[in-house]
Write a protein that holds these residues in place. Structure first.
Motif, short mmCIF file in Angstrom:
data_model
loop_
_atom_site.label_atom_id
_atom_site.label_comp_id
_atom_site.label_asym_id
_atom_site.label_seq_id
_atom_site.Cartn_x
_atom_site.Cartn_y
_atom_site.Cartn_z
N ILE A 59 1.71 9.56 10.12
CA ILE A 59 0.24 9.54 10.23
C ILE A 59 -0.22 10.92 10.65
O ILE A 59 0.33 11.53 11.57
N GLU A 60 -1.26 11.42 9.99
CA GLU A 60 -1.82 12.73 10.30
C GLU A 60 -3.32 12.59 10.55
O GLU A 60 -4.01 11.87 9.82
N PHE A 61 -3.81 13.28 11.57
CA PHE A 61 -5.24 13.37 11.84
C PHE A 61 -5.64 14.81 11.64
O PHE A 61 -5.05 15.71 12.22
N ASN A 62 -6.65 15.02 10.78
CA ASN A 62 -7.05 16.38 10.45
C ASN A 62 -8.54 16.42 10.14
O ASN A 62 -9.01 15.71 9.25
N GLU A 63 -9.29 17.21 10.87
CA GLU A 63 -10.72 17.41 10.65
C GLU A 63 -11.51 16.10 10.59
O GLU A 63 -12.33 15.90 9.69
N GLY A 64 -11.23 15.20 11.50
CA GLY A 64 -11.96 13.94 11.58
C GLY A 64 -11.51 12.88 10.58
O GLY A 64 -12.12 11.82 10.50
N LYS A 65 -10.48 13.16 9.83
CA LYS A 65 -9.96 12.19 8.86
C LYS A 65 -8.53 11.83 9.24
O LYS A 65 -7.86 12.57 9.95
N SER A 66 -8.08 10.67 8.74
CA SER A 66 -6.70 10.25 8.99
C SER A 66 -6.00 10.00 7.66
O SER A 66 -6.62 9.55 6.68
N TYR A 67 -4.71 10.31 7.63
CA TYR A 67 -3.92 10.23 6.41
C TYR A 67 -2.58 9.57 6.67
O TYR A 67 -2.03 9.67 7.77
N ILE A 68 -2.07 8.93 5.62
CA ILE A 68 -0.69 8.47 5.61
C ILE A 68 0.05 9.42 4.67
O ILE A 68 -0.28 9.48 3.48
N ASN A 69 0.99 10.18 5.20
CA ASN A 69 1.80 11.10 4.40
C ASN A 69 3.14 10.44 4.12
O ASN A 69 3.93 10.21 5.04
N TYR A 70 3.39 10.12 2.84
CA TYR A 70 4.62 9.45 2.44
C TYR A 70 5.64 10.46 1.95
O TYR A 70 5.29 11.50 1.40
N GLN A 71 6.92 10.08 2.11
CA GLN A 71 8.00 10.91 1.57
C GLN A 71 9.18 10.02 1.25
O GLN A 71 9.60 9.19 2.05
N THR A 72 9.69 10.21 0.03
CA THR A 72 10.94 9.58 -0.39
C THR A 72 11.87 10.69 -0.87
O THR A 72 11.50 11.86 -0.85
N ASP A 73 13.03 10.30 -1.35
CA ASP A 73 13.95 11.29 -1.92
C ASP A 73 13.39 11.90 -3.20
O ASP A 73 13.86 12.93 -3.65
N PHE A 74 12.41 11.23 -3.80
CA PHE A 74 11.92 11.63 -5.12
C PHE A 74 10.51 12.21 -5.14
O PHE A 74 10.13 12.87 -6.09
N ALA A 75 9.72 11.95 -4.09
CA ALA A 75 8.32 12.39 -4.14
C ALA A 75 7.70 12.47 -2.74
O ALA A 75 8.21 11.88 -1.79
N LYS A 76 6.57 13.19 -2.67
CA LYS A 76 5.72 13.26 -1.48
C LYS A 76 4.29 13.02 -1.95
O LYS A 76 3.89 13.50 -3.00
N TRP A 77 3.53 12.27 -1.18
CA TRP A 77 2.12 12.05 -1.49
C TRP A 77 1.39 11.63 -0.22
O TRP A 77 2.01 11.30 0.78
N LYS A 78 0.07 11.66 -0.29
CA LYS A 78 -0.73 11.28 0.87
C LYS A 78 -1.88 10.42 0.43
O LYS A 78 -2.37 10.53 -0.68
N GLU A 79 -2.31 9.55 1.35
CA GLU A 79 -3.48 8.70 1.15
C GLU A 79 -4.37 8.83 2.38
O GLU A 79 -3.89 8.83 3.51
N GLU A 80 -5.66 8.97 2.13
CA GLU A 80 -6.61 9.00 3.24
C GLU A 80 -6.92 7.57 3.67
O GLU A 80 -7.17 6.69 2.83
N ILE A 81 -6.90 7.32 4.96
CA ILE A 81 -7.27 6.00 5.49
C ILE A 81 -8.77 5.99 5.68
O ILE A 81 -9.31 6.72 6.52
N LEU A 82 -9.46 5.18 4.89
CA LEU A 82 -10.92 5.09 4.99
C LEU A 82 -11.36 4.04 5.99
O LEU A 82 -12.40 4.17 6.64
N LEU A 83 -10.59 2.96 6.11
CA LEU A 83 -10.91 1.86 7.01
C LEU A 83 -9.62 1.21 7.46
O LEU A 83 -8.72 0.99 6.64
#
Length: 139
Positions: free
Chosen positions: A88-112
């Motif tokens: 979980i990342e908090f940045n500039e008033g927003k929160s994100y879920i940063n995912y990582q597997t052996d094959f990829a990295k991606w992020k999703e913003e948590i809106l609610l």
């Protein structure tokens, strides 16, 4: 001139009323979630009437894993060994879920995020709406 000021004030109120996800809300992520709908970038809703699989989040501090699970008729859950690590990342008033597997990295913003609802948005502007599932129980 008065109308412009009124519009600016109203816009400021609306923007400031948007509730940001707080660090104390993150504990609500733990457990099973069922996809309810996806809102596409053009505003179209894709409803999910019935789901066979559920997303399971296990969070400790600001990191955890997400797995897929299927409820069995006896009330237990079947999962495989595939999991996605996240932070979980908090940045500039927003929160994100940063995912990582052996094959990829991606992020999703948590809106609610609360005890009953989870809404996340990915880089393709797809908005995923989740709810707590209703499970069947063994009698």
């Amino acid at each position: 001139m008065k109308i412009k000021i009124l519009i600016i004030v109203l816009f400021s109120i609306i923007v400031s009323c948007k509730q940001a996800v707080k660090e104390t809300d993150i504990e609500n992520l733990n457990g099973y979630w069922e996809i309810e709908k996806v809102i596409l970038p053009d505003g179209e809703d894709k409803e999910y009437k019935a789901n066979e699989t559920f997303d399971f989040f296990e969070l400790k501090d600001k990191s955890g894993i997400r797995k897929k699970g299927m409820q069995q008729f006896d009330g237990t859950f079947l999962t495989n060994d595939v999991s996605e690590n996240f932070v979980i990342e908090f940045n500039e008033g927003k929160s994100y879920i940063n995912y990582q597997t052996d094959f990829a990295k991606w992020k999703e913003e948590i809106l609610l995020l609360n005890k009953e609802k989870l809404v996340v948005k990915n880089k393709n502007d797809l908005e995923y709406h989740y709810k707590r599932p209703t499970f069947f129980t063994k009698k």
